[in-house]
Design an enzyme around this catalytic site. Structure first.
Site, PDB file in Angstrom:
ATOM      1  CG  HIS A 195      -2.210  -0.702   1.008  1.00 45.99           C
ATOM      2  ND1 HIS A 195      -2.892  -1.334   2.010  1.00 45.99           N
ATOM      3  CD2 HIS A 195      -2.965  -0.863  -0.102  1.00 45.99           C
ATOM      4  CE1 HIS A 195      -4.000  -1.848   1.526  1.00 45.99           C
ATOM      5  NE2 HIS A 195      -4.062  -1.584   0.259  1.00 45.99           N
ATOM      6  CD  GLU A 436      -7.647 -17.122 -15.442  1.00 50.32           C
ATOM      7  OE1 GLU A 436      -6.782 -16.674 -14.663  1.00 50.32           O
ATOM      8  OE2 GLU A 436      -8.836 -17.313 -15.097  1.00 50.32           O
ATOM      9  CG  ASP A 460      -3.466 -18.655 -13.176  1.00 47.42           C
ATOM     10  OD1 ASP A 460      -2.439 -18.986 -12.558  1.00 47.42           O
ATOM     11  OD2 ASP A 460      -4.484 -18.210 -12.620  1.00 47.42           O
ATOM     12  CB  CYS A 507      -6.298  -8.943 -17.999  1.00 51.00           C
ATOM     13  SG  CYS A 507      -6.878 -10.608 -17.589  1.00 51.00           S
TER      14      CYS A 507
END
Length: 591
Positions: A195, A436, A460, A507
């Site tokens: 973060h 995937e 993947d 993606c």
């Protein structure tokens, strides 16, 4: 004679170059010692001490949240995450349990609870989710600081034009820093997906994390150079190094302004072919960053974080509020929400997970959602309700066969009718499938008849196709995006998708790699979705290319038999079709 400078290599978490003096906030973790509780009455006194510290920590975080400036108000959800951790029974109630059962002081019991949580997080393969443990650590550090009276320097005390150095920085610390006061951030701990790194990027502050021992090598007043591009820190640099990096700093600033100015131009090739360039996100606070960097929507909104580090799954209303805010902030751009991808290495305590010999090949993702229909239904209701506030698409992950897709679509249809019967007029929403696994490639022509778009998840797909665990050090070197089999799969999926009249995007991490972009255009992809920092460069590169040349390049590459031959051809051919401004990037890839 002046000593030579010291160079430290870390992780470039936020780009940029800074030159200046150090302000050292702290030198490491708070030292905690075990103190046995010898008298019964001491036990409840320690419980009370813990509860008091938690209450003070809550008050401090709420005060920080209330002072967040409007320009970074989107970062407030990070503070909300820390407030949730402070209320998490796993952390606080487990600590109280240790105080009472082990008869130890609150500080030691809190560390025991933290170690238990760390063991659970260490089994998570996904880097982003594994690094969420740092948020628990930051919350624990705040409580320990209150319990021990050991508090780091107040961020408000940082002098102007300082380079802040710390063992670690919590998002609450980072969010109080301002680019006009802080030149850069350096920490021993951290990763690109922490973060703190996300906040630094959103504030435009250069940062290098994971330096391990920077706090041992500098003091307040030390002079350093920070290279957030290379993840490099130079301590007490020579005059020659200072002069060199002053030039690089000015050059980077010109380059950054040029890229950002052009980031909002369409990703259109020289011969008029337009590609959609979108962002992958996990958190609400990433929205301002991706918009600034020219994203044309979200191609992958990962939803798992809301389910982790809690004893019960999030309710429909909580999910709806998050999804709605993301959709509203991105409007008029579309948001593609990937349904829950829990299982394998990502385990949520509020969802039953059977013990499995090989979780990566077990009950995960769409399979788990179909086995837990109430949890799935709750998420679908939240997504559909949020669709009223902007453009939204639903994407089912890890589809391996037609039956899974049909069952997911059937449940979605039920939920749509249910909401319409409640008076909520749900619009028509595009539905997609992630490609995937190899079987999804093999039956892509069948799946294409049931969806509105495909999105290829290369992370993947490569792992499952090549039978490689990409975090296993013994075989990770075999993880190869340029494997001829992978490239042929991508080509096959794009061809059958286009034959069925649907769009095909990507993606996975491969989508944001500059070296691969011309090849991906040549293979026929309609959309590329990536991390925010890659977007401006990829869009600029696309505007320098011709699809006709990319297609010819792809045809040549598909004839080659090895990844090595493919990479060699790419490095030979690309300089002829790329602008000179990308030559240095190609050299780094080759190295």
């Amino acid at each position: 004679m002046k000593q030579e400078s010291i160079k430290l290599k870390g992780i470039g978490a936020s780009p940029g170059i800074a030159i200046g003096e150090v302000f050292l906030i702290d030198r490491g973790r708070i030292k905690v010692t075990q103190r046995p509780l010898l008298r019964p009455e001491e036990i409840e006194l320690e419980v009370a001490r813990l509860r008091g510290a938690v209450s003070q920590a809550l008050s401090e975080l709420k005060a920080i949240k209330n002072k967040i400036p409007d320009e970074i108000l989107g970062q407030s959800s990070i503070i909300d995450a820390h407030l949730l951790i402070l209320n998490d029974p796993l952390l606080i109630e487990r600590t109280i349990s240790f105080i009472r059962q082990e008869k130890v002081n609150a500080e030691w019991a809190l560390v025991m609870a933290l170690r238990e949580i760390e063991r659970a997080f260490s089994n998570i393969e996904d880097e982003y989710l594994r690094n969420r443990f740092q948020d628990v650590q930051h919350v624990v550090d705040r409580i320990l600081g209150i319990l021990t009276g050991t508090r780091p320097a107040d961020p408000a005390a940082i002098p102007n034009q300082a380079i802040v150095v710390a063992h670690d920085l919590s998002p609450a610390d980072t969010i109080q820093m301002r680019p006009n006061r802080v030149l850069a951030l350096l920490t021993n701990m951290g990763s690109r997906t922490s973060h703190t790194a996300i906040v630094a990027r959103s504030l435009g502050i250069p940062a290098v994390v994971g330096l391990e021992k920077i706090t041992d090598l500098v003091s307040s007043g030390s002079f350093v150079i920070v290279d957030g591009l290379e993840g490099l820190v130079i301590i007490e640099p020579t005059q020659e190094e200072i002069a060199r990096y002053e030039g690089l700093r000015d050059e980077f600033e010109r380059f950054r302004l040029e890229i950002v100015r052009a980031a909002h131009l369409p990703a259109e090739t020289l011969d008029g072919h337009q590609i959609k360039v979108k962002a992958n996100i996990e958190l609400l606070e990433e929205v301002p960053v991706i918009l600034e960097h020219g994203a044309e929507g979200v191609g992958l909104f990962r939803t798992e974080f809301l389910y982790l580090n809690r004893s019960t799954p999030p309710g429909e209303e909580e999910l709806y509020q998050v999804y709605r805010e993301v959709v509203e902030r991105l409007a008029p751009f579309p948001v593609t929400i990937r349904t829950l991808d829990i299982g394998g290495d990502k385990l949520a305590r509020g969802i039953h997970h059977p013990r499995e010999t090989n979780p990566a090949l077990g009950l995960r993702s769409i399979r788990l959602c179909l086995k837990e229909p109430e949890i799935f239904r709750s998420q679908l209701r939240a997504i559909l309700r949020a669709s009223l506030y902007g453009r939204l698409r639903i994407m089912f992950p890890m589809v391996s066969g037609l039956q899974e897709l049909l069952e997911a679509k059937a449940l979605l249809a039920e939920v749509i009718e249910e909401l319409r019967s409640e008076g909520i007029n749900i619009p028509s929403i595009p539905i997609g499938a992630m490609i995937e696994v190899p079987t999804a490639v093999a039956i892509a022509d069948i799946l294409a008849q049931e969806v509105d778009f495909f999105s290829i998840g290369t992370n993947d797909l490569i792992q499952y196709s090549l039978a490689i665990d990409r975090v296993n050090e013994h075989v990770a070197h075999l993880y190869e995006p340029l494997h001829p089999g992978i490239l042929r799969m991508i080509k096959q999926v794009t061809e059958v998708g286009h034959e069925a009249g649907i769009e095909v995007g990507m993606c996975g991490e491969m989508a944001g790699e500059l070296l691969y972009v011309p090849l991906l255009l040549g293979l026929g992809l309609d959309e590329l979705s990536m991390n925010a920092l890659s977007i401006p460069r990829v869009k600029k590169l696309i505007r320098c290319l011709k699809v006709s040349e990319c297609q010819e390049l792809a045809r040549e590459i598909l004839k080659l038999a090895t990844p090595e031959a493919i990479k060699e051809l790419l490095l030979q051919r690309l300089p002829k079709i790329l602008p000179e401004s990308f030559a240095d990037l190609l050299e780094k890839v080759a190295a």
